[in-house]
Enzyme design. Sequence first.
Site, PDB file in Angstrom:
ATOM      1  N   GLU A  87       0.833  -1.209   0.000  1.00  0.00           N
ATOM      2  CA  GLU A  87       0.000   0.000   0.000  1.00  0.00           C
ATOM      3  C   GLU A  87       0.867   1.258   0.000  1.00  0.00           C
ATOM      4  O   GLU A  87       0.562   2.237  -0.701  1.00  0.00           O
ATOM      5  CB  GLU A  87      -0.929  -0.013   1.217  1.00  0.00           C
ATOM      6  N   GLU A  94       1.719   6.516  -6.951  1.00  0.00           N
ATOM      7  CA  GLU A  94       0.640   7.409  -7.377  1.00  0.00           C
ATOM      8  C   GLU A  94       1.006   8.870  -7.169  1.00  0.00           C
ATOM      9  O   GLU A  94       0.744   9.715  -8.038  1.00  0.00           O
ATOM     10  CB  GLU A  94      -0.651   7.071  -6.631  1.00  0.00           C
TER      11      GLU A  94
END
Length: 142
Positions: A87, A94
Amino acid sequence: MTRRSDAEFEAERIGDRTRARRLDLRRTLYSFRHAGRGLAWAISSQANLRFHLIAAAHVLLAALLFHFTAIEFVGLLLCFAVVIAAELFNTALEVLIDYAWPERHPMIGRAKDVAAAAVLMAAVGTALVGVLLFARHIFQIA
């Protein structure tokens, strides 16, 4: 050994063997500060990361209540560490992509989708491990 300034340290070549061998506790602790700041930002800004951390806490608490063995508990911890790390990598990717390429592009979207799929696979694998371990305790499977 003389104490060196930050500027002297930074002036050395990155691949220099003497620089790599030297252990500077102050710099090591300072790097943990960067990691802590990154983790704090990710927790404060990423709902999925918060979900994974809360789920991990609940499952680990349940594992304590079911009297998991040490090796089972360590297995769960490792699985959760993989999910959290995935994660965090996904978040870093991102953020970097959004900064470098603010405009939409199909290949950028594909890269983000693949990174999210990596998190999904880690989470599904962790869930399967959890189901198998809890089933062993709930159904008294040897």
